[in-house]
Design an enzyme around this catalytic site. Sequence first.
Site, mmCIF file in Angstrom:
data_model
loop_
_atom_site.group_PDB
_atom_site.id
_atom_site.type_symbol
_atom_site.label_atom_id
_atom_site.label_comp_id
_atom_site.label_asym_id
_atom_site.label_seq_id
_atom_site.Cartn_x
_atom_site.Cartn_y
_atom_site.Cartn_z
ATOM 1 N N TYR A 149 0.784 -1.230 0.000
ATOM 2 C CA TYR A 149 0.000 0.000 0.000
ATOM 3 C C TYR A 149 0.820 1.287 0.000
ATOM 4 O O TYR A 149 0.266 2.361 -0.216
ATOM 5 C CB TYR A 149 -0.980 -0.026 1.171
ATOM 6 C CG TYR A 149 -2.052 -1.076 0.953
ATOM 7 C CD1 TYR A 149 -3.127 -0.813 0.126
ATOM 8 C CD2 TYR A 149 -1.950 -2.340 1.527
ATOM 9 C CE1 TYR A 149 -4.100 -1.779 -0.112
ATOM 10 C CE2 TYR A 149 -2.910 -3.309 1.303
ATOM 11 C CZ TYR A 149 -3.983 -3.020 0.477
ATOM 12 O OH TYR A 149 -4.930 -3.988 0.230
ATOM 13 N N PHE A 170 -10.572 -4.266 10.914
ATOM 14 C CA PHE A 170 -11.838 -4.042 10.226
ATOM 15 C C PHE A 170 -11.734 -4.527 8.786
ATOM 16 O O PHE A 170 -10.667 -4.774 8.281
ATOM 17 C CB PHE A 170 -12.236 -2.562 10.252
ATOM 18 C CG PHE A 170 -11.198 -1.605 9.748
ATOM 19 C CD1 PHE A 170 -11.093 -1.315 8.387
ATOM 20 C CD2 PHE A 170 -10.315 -0.989 10.618
ATOM 21 C CE1 PHE A 170 -10.142 -0.427 7.911
ATOM 22 C CE2 PHE A 170 -9.360 -0.086 10.165
ATOM 23 C CZ PHE A 170 -9.269 0.189 8.815
#
Length: 412
Positions: free
Chosen positions: A123, A412
Amino acid sequence: MALEMRVLEQDEWDVWFDHLELAFGGVAESPQGRELFRSLTEPARSLGVWDGAECVGSASAFSFRVAVPGGALVPAAGVTMVGVTPTHRRRGVLSSLMRRQLDDVRVAGEALAVLTASDPAIYGRFGYGTATYSVALEVDTARVRLNVPPGTDGVRLRLVDPVRALPDCERVYAQLVARRPGMLARQPGWERAAVSDPPEDRGGASPLKCVVAERADGGVAGYARYRVKADWSAAGSEGKVEVADLDALDPAATAALWRYLFSIDLTWTVRTGKRPVDDPLLHLVSDVRWSRPTVRDGLHVRLVDLPAALEARAYGAAVDVVLEVEDAFCPWNAGRWRLTVAANGAKASCTRTSDPAELALSVRELGAVYLGGVALGALAAAGRVRELRPGALTEASRAFAGDVAPWLPHGF
């Protein structure tokens, strides 16, 4: 056949999620876990890439608010469920998903995108910087004592069913969010994730248990959720306590909960993951070596609207610095920005400028330092930040630094 990217339709969810399981190795989620993910998914924020009737790529986002230095809760896209089917990798699918998603986040007016990374190396090229870290501990309770503060003996502990205790636990959690950057204000429905307890996910441990810490007036000041894993050898019991989470409002409640977990009969090890790197437990234990701390990355932060993000947080010192920011993936952030904070606690101003640059860095480095847990000086020592005016690095580093380590308590 050309690939098609589109927003997820509700009736496509099962096919979409099946693809995600395949992208992460093909292990099926438990029925309980699958239903939880279904209820939390925001279809309008979920993207699928389709090769005919086959879903081959996915990305989604949750609508979060993340605590930043100063206690503000800033709207942020919680990037999640990102995956590409093995047959379609190296074809630009991930880049196209990231491109569309960040454009959508910008249109939605969210200054930040945040994620947890299954593979952190991926990322950075999309502008995400590692902004929080966590520490996992495996404490040998036969060797390690706890040095508890005054008032610990006055805390009452009570075992409660985890689901029935949820309202009290959520009230404690909500009071802590603004105190520590990186924590997420839980949206409705997310409280279920904390007590999701499918038997197939316990790894041989007990069902989830919950102990609450109460003040003299009966108010709940903290809680711990945990499992006990029984184990035996020829020498006797070798049980382990596996701590899922522990939150408390004051030092006495914190210490009382840890002391309880350290003293459960027939157990000799306390394991806990995802604690803050400045967790009080590290200062309660008599021997940190036999607590075996292990540090790993947590929340990765991406500034989507750079000036709005920098103006949303508080700073630890006055600063007036011109940043030369590189951002090839979101070029609207690129260029020179003057960050001005008149005094400690004053509202920040971040505006475009043509003045000479004083610090040069990429948006990835800004994401890393945004929550106050990574020092600009450390990144400069690694060659990732360049000082163009003498003294600018020290001034900016002091301003960005936080009082407590930022922390993401759950994934999450």
